[in-house]
Every structure is written in C-alpha cells, then in structure tokens.
Design a protein around this motif. Structure first.
Motif, mmCIF file in Angstrom:
data_model
loop_
_atom_site.group_PDB
_atom_site.id
_atom_site.type_symbol
_atom_site.label_atom_id
_atom_site.label_comp_id
_atom_site.label_asym_id
_atom_site.label_seq_id
_atom_site.Cartn_x
_atom_site.Cartn_y
_atom_site.Cartn_z
ATOM 1 N N ALA A 570 -3.723 0.382 -5.572
ATOM 2 C CA ALA A 570 -4.461 1.098 -4.595
ATOM 3 C C ALA A 570 -4.338 1.734 -3.953
ATOM 4 N N GLY A 589 -0.829 -8.939 0.095
ATOM 5 C CA GLY A 589 -0.887 -7.372 0.010
ATOM 6 C C GLY A 589 1.196 -6.478 0.678
ATOM 7 N N ILE A 760 -2.718 4.415 0.077
ATOM 8 C CA ILE A 760 -3.472 3.361 0.006
ATOM 9 C C ILE A 760 -5.133 3.559 0.067
ATOM 10 N N LYS A 761 -5.587 3.742 -0.771
ATOM 11 C CA LYS A 761 -7.850 3.802 -0.429
ATOM 12 C C LYS A 761 -8.111 2.940 -0.221
ATOM 13 N N LEU A 762 -7.956 2.318 1.171
ATOM 14 C CA LEU A 762 -8.546 0.768 1.326
ATOM 15 C C LEU A 762 -10.692 1.627 1.064
ATOM 16 N N LYS A 764 -11.839 2.410 -1.697
ATOM 17 C CA LYS A 764 -12.217 3.035 -3.139
ATOM 18 C C LYS A 764 -13.353 1.749 -3.722
ATOM 19 N N ASP A 767 -11.802 -3.218 -6.180
ATOM 20 C CA ASP A 767 -11.287 -4.282 -5.421
ATOM 21 C C ASP A 767 -10.065 -5.005 -5.808
ATOM 22 N N PHE A 768 -9.162 -3.948 -5.432
ATOM 23 C CA PHE A 768 -7.410 -3.221 -5.567
ATOM 24 C C PHE A 768 -7.047 -5.101 -5.243
ATOM 25 N N LYS A 771 -6.431 -5.518 -1.620
ATOM 26 C CA LYS A 771 -6.796 -5.025 -0.753
ATOM 27 C C LYS A 771 -7.345 -5.124 0.734
ATOM 28 N N GLN A 772 -7.966 -7.068 0.563
ATOM 29 C CA GLN A 772 -8.523 -7.767 1.761
ATOM 30 C C GLN A 772 -7.715 -8.243 2.162
ATOM 31 N N LYS A 775 -6.507 -5.115 4.679
ATOM 32 C CA LYS A 775 -7.348 -5.136 5.756
ATOM 33 C C LYS A 775 -7.610 -5.846 7.026
#
Length: 880
Positions: A570, A589, A760-762, A764, A767-768, A771-772, A775
C-alpha cells in the motif's frame, strides 16, 4: 477405583497379527455405554454402526473444485461448510470409513474456553453449530451442555483464572470466576478441601463424536458434496497450472485444490509431495466407570470437571464417570514407529493396549478430589491415538511452497475445533483471505528446522503441559536449541535469558552481577523487570547491540519486481538506496503483513518481516507473483543472513570507527540503505531502529556475526556499549507508539483504524490489493480506533488482549502493553469505539481481576530521535 476384571481392559480379545507388534487392541473391546439419564442418546454407541460403502454405491466424478482427504470430523465439517456455502464439486475421500482414526474414540469434550484470543471464536462457532445441527440435518448428535468448571487449588491458579477472565470480557461466550460455595452447588460430590476458585463456562459439555460426524456428513450430502469411501489416495501429482491429479485405485480425480484433513495419516499424505508435516501420534487414555450410586442419585448432570493440578478431565457418563488424564512427559507414550515406518496398513477403528500403571498418579488425584471414585469399578479403558503438533495447536490453512495445497491437521482437540475450523477454512477458500487472524495455527510457522526428533520431544512436552499454568511470556524449553541458531548464540547463551522465535534462540534480557537469573514466570513484575529497565536506559543514554537474526528476510528481483511490489504494498516503492515501512493488505483491506522494503539496486529489493511471519508472508508474495505472472525471482535468505541492531546516541560514533563510509546525518539519512564494510566485514546497513533511537540494522553473512559483534563491542568500549534484548526493545517501541504486526494490526484490523494512514498511499497509481476496499472503509467512516493509554497500576503491567471498560461495560480491548521506564507508569495500545477515542478520555483496563484507571493520551510518550533532532534544529523543545 477398581477394575471389574483382573484385566484392566473390559474386553481383551486377540490382537490381529498385523497389529501385534504395535500393541493395538481391536475394536471389539471398545467401550459400549448408555447415555446419561433423561437423554435419548449415548455418548458413543446409541448410533447404528455405519458400514463402509464402496464408492461404486455413490456418484463418482473425475473432476472437482476441491478434494478433501480424510473423513474425520474436521474433513467432514469442511465438506459440509463448503457445500452449504454454495461450492460445487466438493469431493471427500476417506480410506476406510467416516470417523476412523482419532474421531470415533474421542471423549467429545466441548468448551467455550481457550487461552488464545481468536481460537475462542472457533470454539464459540462450533458449540453454536452443534446446538442446531440436529434440527438442520435430522441426525441426532448426543450433545450435552451441563457446563464445565476448571478448578484452582493454588493461589497461582487463581491468578491464572483472573488473567484469563481479563481476556474473556470482550468475547460473547459466558465465563465466570466462581467461589467454593458455587462450585459445591454445581458439583456436590467434590471434595472441597483444596478448592479455592473455579472458572465456570455454563455452555460447555460433551458431544458424541460419531453422531456429530454423521450429522455433518448428512448436511454435506444434503448440500451436494460427495463423500466417497473406502477410497485410498495413492499419489498426488501437481500440474503446471496449479491444479492437482489425485490418484486412487478407482481412478484419477482432477481438482483445483487439495485439503489434507487426514489425521494421523496426514504425514503420509504430505510425504507424497515432499512435505514433512511435524506431527506425531500420542497415546491418550480415558477410563469409564460402572454406575456410581451417588452419581445416579443426582437430579441434574454434573458439569465437566477439569482438575488442573491433577491434570485430568472428568465428566458424567450415564450413571458413572469418565476420567481422562494427561500424563507427564516422562510417562506419556508416543507412537514413534508410525512416524518412522508409517501407520500400519488397514489401521482404522482400533485401539492401543491400555496401561493403567502409567496414569495411576492421576487416578489417585481424581479419587482425592472426587472420593466416590474410590469405590467405583472400571468397566473400560480407552487408549487411542491423537495426533499432536509440537506446540499442541493444529495446522490450518494453505501451505507455503506448494500451490493450492491446504491442511487442517494436528488436532489435539478435534471435536471442539471441527465446526469452527470447517467454517473458517470454507470462508478463507471461498473469500480469498482468512475471515479473521489465526496466525498461531498457520502451518507455515514450522520450517525445515522442525525435525522428527524435535517434533517428538515437543509433543511429549506439550502433552505433559496440557494443564500447566499459562503464564504471560511463556517459554518452553524441550527440543531447544534447534539447528536454527544465530552466529552469536554461543557467545550470548550464558549471558541472557533466551526466547524462542520460529525455531530461533533470541535474547530476551541480559544478566548482570546480582541479578536473579533464569526464567521466572509470573503474572506480576518478575526478575527481568529491573534488568530490562537497565537495558532501556543503556539504549536511551549510551549505545546497545541486539541480535535480530530471526527476522524473515527475502530478496525479490527481476524485470517485474517493482510492478509486483507496487501491487502488493500500500506504500510507494522506495527509490534505490532507500527503505520504507510497507504493508500488504487483504482484498477486504485488512493488514496481512508489515515489512521493511529496501531498494538495494535497480530492481533488487530486500524485504524484512518478523520472525513469526516469515513463511506466512513469503507464501502470500509467491502466490501473488504466480497469480499475476510476474517475471521475478524470490529467494528466502532468512537462514543465510545474520542481523545486528545497534541503537543509541553513540551508535554513529561507534560504527564510524569501523568504516571509511561517511555515517553523518547528512550523508547517511534516516531510512537509507547501502553496502558498507565494517572492519572489512561486508554488510548492508539500513538506518532504522525499532527502538526509535539513532541506529542501524546490519545485514551480513551469518558466519560473520560473531566477528562483527566482537569488533563493534570492542570499538564501543569508550562509549560504554552493552547488550540489550527484545524485552527492552518492546518497551522502547511502545514509548515511541510504534505499532507491532500481530498486536496493533493483523487480519482483524484495517490500517486506518490502526493509525497507519501515513504508510497507506491511496492516491498512488497502482491498484494495490485492498485499495478499493480501503476507499470504501474510509468513505463509510471508522467504528473504532486504536488509542494510546497510560495506566496507574501496582506491580503489574498490561500485556495485551485485556478488557477495556467504560461505565461498567466492556467497550474494547488492549493490543499490547508494557511499563514506561521513562515516565514510570504503565502504557498500552487499545481499540475502542470512535466516540470514546479522544485524548483525555477516561477508561479502565482490567488486570488480574481489578480495573485500573486509564487515560487516553497523545502519542507518543517519548519522541523518536529523528523528531527530537528536528525540533532541536528548529529551536524547539524535545519531548523525552
């Protein structure tokens, strides 16, 4: 307690020639008893014995989504849960008949209690399932729920019960600490002379293992699973696409996934594909008495009794009693010949010869505690095989190094685990991730260091320690050390108290003149408390060295290495020469793992994780690499590389004496990594320290560890250099509010509630994984948060997993805790509802039966060295 016949076994028919050398007793002599008064079913034999049916009598398929190997209660439960959840083409293969092996002769005990955290969830689900299984399937299960009582007859046991009660408040199952008066009321035939307290679980009891398995089988068939037997698996062949060919005398089944649930045959299944599962069969005996007038006169069924000092369980069986001991490791017996020579062909529903002499100490203890046993006749002794792993916990989940091969093996308590494990594995298989964290059951906690000799030695210890006091920071010493020792082991072993970490020996704390040395477990502060404070001060004021060799260490390189890691993590991928903290998340997540990622050279990375997560993390990485078709090479270098940590204000000064590299703050920044030489010893140096102080981790060839340690210690004499261990490291990291994987974060938590937002780099591009889901979690808002607590306690500190109270009710739980040697108070992390998560909020934390005032404070208690340095440069004040 006396035997009815001169032979202690009720029926001692001739031993078949095939088993004579093994000391086995045929099924004909097994127990046949009736059920407790007022019930319609017997604990074993009110069922009609199922006859083995040929696979020809059922539908045979040569393709399957999943093949389950083994028809005991675990395998049948998994088939039931997968089929019920909608999986098509579930096939179970059993070599003889359902329940053959360990299931059929089990004592059938069920309990909500477990000293672990999430294993309580497994027990809870099992009992709730068993309560409704008869209604669902039409098959009676012989389930009795008279409750159970664990007896404390020493003050230390009372402390243990209080310790366990602090961990029960945030779980749904009922559990109470009760006094002698209530115990006598529940179990009127008990001798109360030594009884101080009891741990009471009202919903506990026992179930007929055979009927339970038949009910699960009926359910599995109802929902479409095929249960084929007798069908022996003769070979397993992996295919290049990750699928399997399962060979049997009746044909080959092509399947996407295999699950080994083969009980004491599990080793033989593993051997087919080159795996050596660390399992060994243990002889477990229990005794059944004839009618006892005082028991027959009771109006209600007795609760199950567990006398921990006597090391036995005892329950009512019709109008008599059933008594099962756990002998000491010196007296108990292993079936070692099965490990070396394999299980005898045809073995299924047979028993071993009983040996009452071996359990006589426990019989005498039981007669002292339950005097009516003195006049009771023994009508049968059951002695059967139970499969043990080295630490008594089962192995559940996918296996590292073999695609689509899963296990559910090594169950010392299979009946209570069956329902919950079937559900847990079914959810994992269908959902792609574990429904909650059970890393303590991960089959990948064992590696090549888990030899047959180690397994046998540890199984002896674990069986003998079944009812030993469960202290915090428990250490068990049988089978140690393994082959997995660092290059410093010989140098350090006499200077410290060692801990066991994934096969490794690692210093917990170090001795000085005047210290009380050795392992002295306690529920309160003990002999390590002052020495750990001394080591804490050493790192904060001078410089300390720590052996970190047990870290899991992987090299990932290749054309797609950046692409793979960007998909896995992430966080952003560090530039060449840089290091960062990164997290692998699950599709939902949750935090699957935390690693440090160092970009050593273009496309080559060093990944480092905790010792207990080594193969757990490696499996996930390898699986994702294969699934995505990434062109990478992944190598586990854990056993090849040693790691030394050096930390403290003089760390730079000491290392600079040994290298021509510029180690100044401007030349070697925090979270940078590079190759250096220290007195001609090559190392990869990473400027990072879990202590939060100025420090480096030095990765080097394991054979260079002693030489590197010696030159560092010699170079640091002027600075007062000394050793420190993992206990001091934990105190240092907690003061800095550093999270730990397995405590503050795991598959039960998401990184946002854990306060890991920085990593956590949402935004970036990649699509790690997860990620979804993250969010969506962020959009919906958090229901709980991790908070930082200080507590005022007395000779006791939080450990983690204690109940957190507010206004008379449990609202959360701690995750880890310790004593702050800087501020001289206890501190802990805890999860609480968001509405109770503000700084200044007053709460309570339960420790050994008492609630202590706690306050949420701003984190950290002590600023890291980097932050202090930055503030000092700006002219501000440094918070230490």
């Amino acid at each position: 307690m006396v035997a009815q016949r001169s032979d202690p076994v009720c029926s001692n028919t001739a031993v078949p020639p095939d088993f004579a050398s093994e000391g086995l007793k045929p099924l004909a002599g097994a127990l046949v008893a009736a059920s407790p008064r007022g019930t319609s079913r017997d604990s074993w034999s009110s069922h009609t014995e199922e006859k083995p049916s040929s696979f020809l009598g059922t539908k045979w398929k040569d393709t399957a989504e999943i093949v389950i190997i083994g028809g005991g209660c675990i395998g049948v439960s998994l088939a039931y849960h997968l089929a019920k959840a909608g999986m098509k083409d579930v096939i179970l293969l059993e070599k003889s008949e359902l329940t053959a092996g360990s299931t059929w002769h089990a004592a059938g005990l069920t309990t909500y209690f477990h000293p672990g955290i999430n294993l309580k969830k497994i027990h809870y689900y099992s009992i709730k399932l068993y309560e409704k299984l008869e209604e669902e399937t039409g098959q009676a299960v012989g389930f009795h729920q008279p409750g159970s009582i664990r007896i404390a007859s020493t003050p230390t046991r009372v402390d243990e019960f209080k310790y366990q009660m602090t961990r029960a408040g945030w779980h749904p199952a009922e559990q109470y600490l009760i006094g002698p008066e209530r115990i006598q009321e529940l179990f009127p035939i008990l001798n109360m002379e030594k009884v101080l307290a009891g741990l009471y679980n009202p919903g506990d009891g026992h179930i007929d293992p055979y009927s339970l398995t038949m009910a699960l089988a009926a359910g599995a068939r109802k929902y479409g699973a095929l249960l084929n037997y007798p069908v022996q698996v003769t070979n397993l062949s992996p295919r290049s696409d990750g699928t399997w060919e399962v060979e049997t005398p009746h044909g080959i089944i092509r399947t996407n996934r295999i699950v080994n649930t083969a009980g004491f045959w599990a080793r033989e299944i593993g051997t087919m594909i080159g795996l050596h599962h660390p399992l060994i069969p243990v002889h477990h005996q229990y005794v059944v008495t004839s009618t006892i007038p005082e028991v027959k006169a009771l109006k209600t069924e007795l609760p199950v009794l567990r006398d921990l000092e006597g090391s036995y369980y005892l329950r009512q069986e019709r109008d008599g009693l059933l008594f099962g001991p756990y002998e000491s490791q010196e007296k108990m017996k292993l079936q070692e010949s099965w490990v070396t020579n394999g299980v005898p062909p045809g073995f299924g529903k047979e028993l071993f010869e009983s040996d009452l002499d071996r359990i006589m100490d426990h019989i005498e203890a039981a007669m002292a505690m339950v005097p009516v046993l003195k006049q009771a006749d023994i009508i049968n002794t059951v002695a059967g095989p139970i499969t043990y792993s080295p630490d008594i916990l089962p192995m559940v989940g996918p296996h590292q190094g073999v695609r689509n091969y899963w296990v559910a093996i090594g169950f010392g308590y299979g009946i209570i685990h069956a329902g919950g494990v079937g559900k847990y594995l079914s959810d994992w298989i269908l959902g792609g991730e574990p429904p909650f964290d059970l890393i303590e059951l991960d089959p990948n906690r064992y590696g090549k260091w888990s030899t047959t000799q180690y397994t046998a030695t540890k199984a002896r210890e674990s069986y003998g320690f079944n009812n030993i006091v469960g202290y915090p920071k428990e250490e068990r010493f049988a089978g140690r050390p393994t082959e997995r020792v660092s290059g410093l082991y010989k140098v350090l072993k006499s200077k410290c108290s060692m801990g066991f970490h994934a096969g490794w020996e690692q210093p917990h704390w170090f001795y000085k003149s005047g210290d009380e040395i050795g392992y002295k477990p306690s529920f309160r502060r003990t002999n390590w408390f002052e020495p750990v404070g001394r080591e804490y001060k050493q790192v904060m004021e001078k410089v300390g060295v720590i052996d970190l060799t047990p870290f899991g260490k992987f090299i990932v390189k290749g054309n797609d290495s950046v692409k793979l890691l960007d998909h896995l993590f992430a966080n952003v991928i560090p530039k060449v020469g840089a290091t960062n903290i990164s997290h692998m998340l699950t599709p939902r997540g949750q935090v699957y793992a935390e690693l440090t990622v160092s970009h050593l050279s273009p496309g080559e990375f060093l990944l480092v994780t905790g010792s207990g997560s080594e193969l757990h993390d490696l499996r996930w990485i390898e699986e994702e690499a294969l699934k995505g078709g990434y062109n990478v090479e992944i190598k586990n270098i854990t056993d090849e590389m040693g790691v030394l940590g050096i930390a403290g204000p003089f760390a730079r000064k000491v290392l600079q004496k040994l290298t021509i590299e510029d180690l100044s703050d401007s030349a070697f920044k925090f979270l940078q990594s590079r190759y250096i030489k220290l007195s001609d010893i090559a190392a990869t140096a990473i400027r990072i320290s879990y202590s939060g102080e100025l420090g480096w981790e030095l990765y080097h060839r394991k054979e260079d560890s002693a030489a590197l340690y010696n030159v560092i210690m010699e170079a640091g004499q002027e600075e007062g250099i000394d050793d420190f261990g993992t206990y001091a490291l934990n105190a240092l990291r907690l003061e800095k509010a550093f999270r730990a994987w397995g405590a503050e974060m795991n598959c039960d938590t998401n990184p946002l509630e854990a306060g890991l937002d920085y990593f956590i780099k949402l935004n970036k591009p990649a699509d790690f994984i997860g990620k979804q889901a993250l969010k969506q979690i962020k959009e919906k808002g958090l229901k709980r948060r991790l908070v930082y607590l200080t507590l005022e306690t007395a000779n006791i500190d939080p450990e983690g997993n204690e109940s957190v109270w507010h206004n008379g009710r449990v609202v959360g739980n701690t995750t880890s805790g310790n004593y702050s040697y800087s501020t001289q108070q206890s501190l802990a992390f805890a999860y609480v509802p968001t509405e109770l998560s503000k700084v200044g909020q007053k709460l309570e934390v339960e420790l050994l039966g008492q609630n202590y005032s706690a306050t949420i404070v701003e984190e950290p208690l002590v600023l890291t060295e980097q932050t202090r340095t930055r503030l000092q440069k700006k002219g501000g004040s440094a918070k230490v």
